[in-house]
Write a protein that holds these residues in place. Structure first.
Motif, PDB file in Angstrom:
ATOM      1  N   MET A   1       0.861  -1.179   0.000  1.00  0.00           N
ATOM      2  CA  MET A   1       0.000   0.000   0.000  1.00  0.00           C
ATOM      3  C   MET A   1       0.895   1.226   0.000  1.00  0.00           C
ATOM      4  O   MET A   1       1.456   1.571   1.031  1.00  0.00           O
ATOM      5  N   PRO A   2       1.119   1.836  -1.149  1.00  0.00           N
ATOM      6  CA  PRO A   2       2.167   2.852  -1.223  1.00  0.00           C
ATOM      7  C   PRO A   2       1.932   4.032  -0.290  1.00  0.00           C
ATOM      8  O   PRO A   2       0.912   4.702  -0.350  1.00  0.00           O
ATOM      9  N   GLY A   3       2.908   4.245   0.607  1.00  0.00           N
ATOM     10  CA  GLY A   3       2.876   5.424   1.463  1.00  0.00           C
ATOM     11  C   GLY A   3       3.792   6.507   0.956  1.00  0.00           C
ATOM     12  O   GLY A   3       3.606   7.683   1.250  1.00  0.00           O
ATOM     13  N   ARG A   4       4.787   6.110   0.184  1.00  0.00           N
ATOM     14  CA  ARG A   4       5.668   7.044  -0.521  1.00  0.00           C
ATOM     15  C   ARG A   4       6.080   6.406  -1.841  1.00  0.00           C
ATOM     16  O   ARG A   4       6.226   5.186  -1.923  1.00  0.00           O
ATOM     17  N   VAL A   5       6.284   7.243  -2.847  1.00  0.00           N
ATOM     18  CA  VAL A   5       6.661   6.758  -4.172  1.00  0.00           C
ATOM     19  C   VAL A   5       7.842   7.568  -4.687  1.00  0.00           C
ATOM     20  O   VAL A   5       8.238   8.572  -4.086  1.00  0.00           O
ATOM     21  N   PHE A   6       8.408   7.117  -5.798  1.00  0.00           N
ATOM     22  CA  PHE A   6       9.458   7.911  -6.437  1.00  0.00           C
ATOM     23  C   PHE A   6       9.263   7.893  -7.944  1.00  0.00           C
ATOM     24  O   PHE A   6       8.772   6.919  -8.519  1.00  0.00           O
ATOM     25  N   LEU A   7       9.628   9.010  -8.565  1.00  0.00           N
ATOM     26  CA  LEU A   7       9.543   9.160 -10.021  1.00  0.00           C
ATOM     27  C   LEU A   7      10.748   9.953 -10.491  1.00  0.00           C
ATOM     28  O   LEU A   7      10.861  11.147 -10.228  1.00  0.00           O
ATOM     29  N   THR A   8      11.654   9.268 -11.175  1.00  0.00           N
ATOM     30  CA  THR A   8      12.846   9.918 -11.716  1.00  0.00           C
ATOM     31  C   THR A   8      12.855   9.927 -13.237  1.00  0.00           C
ATOM     32  O   THR A   8      13.666  10.621 -13.844  1.00  0.00           O
ATOM     33  N   THR A   9      11.991   9.161 -13.864  1.00  0.00           N
ATOM     34  CA  THR A   9      11.869   9.187 -15.320  1.00  0.00           C
ATOM     35  C   THR A   9      11.381  10.557 -15.770  1.00  0.00           C
ATOM     36  O   THR A   9      10.411  11.081 -15.211  1.00  0.00           O
ATOM     37  N   PRO A  10      12.021  11.193 -16.751  1.00  0.00           N
ATOM     38  CA  PRO A  10      11.561  12.502 -17.220  1.00  0.00           C
ATOM     39  C   PRO A  10      10.115  12.455 -17.698  1.00  0.00           C
ATOM     40  O   PRO A  10       9.703  11.502 -18.379  1.00  0.00           O
ATOM     41  N   VAL A  11       9.354  13.474 -17.333  1.00  0.00           N
ATOM     42  CA  VAL A  11       7.942  13.482 -17.728  1.00  0.00           C
ATOM     43  C   VAL A  11       7.789  13.555 -19.242  1.00  0.00           C
ATOM     44  O   VAL A  11       6.767  13.123 -19.787  1.00  0.00           O
ATOM     45  N   ALA A  12       8.798  14.084 -19.946  1.00  0.00           N
ATOM     46  CA  ALA A  12       8.736  14.115 -21.409  1.00  0.00           C
ATOM     47  C   ALA A  12       8.659  12.701 -21.975  1.00  0.00           C
ATOM     48  O   ALA A  12       8.000  12.468 -22.996  1.00  0.00           O
ATOM     49  N   ARG A 159      -0.760  -5.110   1.638  1.00  0.00           N
ATOM     50  CA  ARG A 159      -1.475  -4.538   0.500  1.00  0.00           C
ATOM     51  C   ARG A 159      -0.443  -4.021  -0.498  1.00  0.00           C
ATOM     52  O   ARG A 159       0.713  -3.752  -0.151  1.00  0.00           O
ATOM     53  N   MET A 160      -0.874  -3.874  -1.756  1.00  0.00           N
ATOM     54  CA  MET A 160      -0.017  -3.266  -2.761  1.00  0.00           C
ATOM     55  C   MET A 160      -0.890  -2.443  -3.699  1.00  0.00           C
ATOM     56  O   MET A 160      -2.119  -2.598  -3.738  1.00  0.00           O
ATOM     57  N   ALA A 161      -0.263  -1.557  -4.454  1.00  0.00           N
ATOM     58  CA  ALA A 161      -0.999  -0.779  -5.438  1.00  0.00           C
ATOM     59  C   ALA A 161      -1.473  -1.681  -6.574  1.00  0.00           C
ATOM     60  O   ALA A 161      -0.806  -2.652  -6.929  1.00  0.00           O
ATOM     61  N   VAL A 162      -2.633  -1.350  -7.129  1.00  0.00           N
ATOM     62  CA  VAL A 162      -3.074  -1.994  -8.367  1.00  0.00           C
ATOM     63  C   VAL A 162      -2.235  -1.421  -9.496  1.00  0.00           C
ATOM     64  O   VAL A 162      -2.236  -0.206  -9.730  1.00  0.00           O
ATOM     65  N   ILE A 163      -1.487  -2.283 -10.186  1.00  0.00           N
ATOM     66  CA  ILE A 163      -0.608  -1.857 -11.268  1.00  0.00           C
ATOM     67  C   ILE A 163      -1.257  -2.227 -12.599  1.00  0.00           C
ATOM     68  O   ILE A 163      -1.698  -3.362 -12.795  1.00  0.00           O
ATOM     69  N   ILE A 164      -1.303  -1.250 -13.484  1.00  0.00           N
ATOM     70  CA  ILE A 164      -1.963  -1.415 -14.778  1.00  0.00           C
ATOM     71  C   ILE A 164      -0.916  -1.575 -15.875  1.00  0.00           C
ATOM     72  O   ILE A 164       0.078  -0.827 -15.910  1.00  0.00           O
ATOM     73  N   LYS A 165      -1.106  -2.530 -16.769  1.00  0.00           N
ATOM     74  CA  LYS A 165      -0.228  -2.625 -17.933  1.00  0.00           C
ATOM     75  C   LYS A 165      -0.370  -1.357 -18.777  1.00  0.00           C
ATOM     76  O   LYS A 165      -1.465  -0.788 -18.872  1.00  0.00           O
ATOM     77  N   ALA A 166       0.717  -0.944 -19.428  1.00  0.00           N
ATOM     78  CA  ALA A 166       0.680   0.277 -20.235  1.00  0.00           C
ATOM     79  C   ALA A 166      -0.412   0.201 -21.297  1.00  0.00           C
ATOM     80  O   ALA A 166      -1.122   1.193 -21.543  1.00  0.00           O
TER      81      ALA A 166
END
Length: 205
Positions: A1-12, A159-166
């Motif tokens: 159950m995500p309490g914190r996440v990270f995103l380093t991939t450029p939004v572009a 618990r874990m997040a529901v992950i969706i295929k692209a």
């Protein structure tokens, strides 16, 4: 159950993957520590936009008609389409490179980083609404959807997040509730890596 996440991939790169305009979120920097209450980049039916992670449930009531008081950060997949507290919400996807969980006793907790076993993003199913702040500012809000954990995550959280295929992102964003509900399953075993989280500035909130 995500309490914190990270995103380093450029939004572009995220925008290019889905043929979207990156301009609305173009100023988003790489972030190793994103917590509830902060702004996140969300993929919505209208495109990429910034949203507040955590839904302030003003005006929302539970099945007994009582006001929902706590900010909603995560919503259970088992009830997200049935609970009155989630009535009228929209759908979005939260793209992340991974998330964190903790195990152990207080003050002796161990932080774990969870990411895809293969290079690439993870796409969390989410619900959305808007909150009108004092003064009239309208704040878009998002809450992630959770399910039972797979074998990778089970040792560190129930618990874990529901992950969706692209390729299924359009279904979650625009499909019927029946089709979207079919996507709310644990991620297949063996597709996630759980490793000790080192070198993270936890004060960076």
């Amino acid at each position: 159950m995500p309490g914190r996440v990270f995103l380093t991939t450029p939004v572009a790169e995220i925008a290019a993957r889905f043929g979207l305009d990156p301009e609305p979120v173009a100023n988003e920097p790489p972030r190793q520590n994103i917590s509830p209450g902060q702004t996140v980049v969300a993929l919505t039916p209208e495109g990429l936009q910034h949203m507040r992670w955590g839904m302030i449930p003003v005006g929302r009531v539970n099945a007994r008609g009582r006001p929902v008081m706590e900010t909603i950060v995560n919503a259970r997949s088992e009830t997200v389409f049935d609970k009155s507290a989630f009535a009228g919400t929209g759908r979005a996807v939260l793209p992340v490179d991974g998330w964190y969980e903790w195990t152990g006793e207080r003050r002796r907790k161990i932080a774990w980083r969870i990411r895809s076993a293969e290079p690439g993003l993870l796409f969390f199913a989410a619900i959305t609404d808007t909150w009108t702040a004092p003064g009239g500012q309208v704040v878009p809000q998002i809450a992630t959807v959770t399910c039972e954990p797979n074998a990778d995550v089970r040792p560190v959280h129930h618990r874990m997040a529901v992950i969706i295929k692209a390729e299924d992102v359009p279904i979650w964003l625009n499909g019927s509730e029946e089709r979207a509900a079919q996507l709310m399953n644990p991620w297949p075993d063996g597709r996630l890596v759980v490793e000790a989280a080192t070198g993270v500035d936890w004060s960076d909130t």
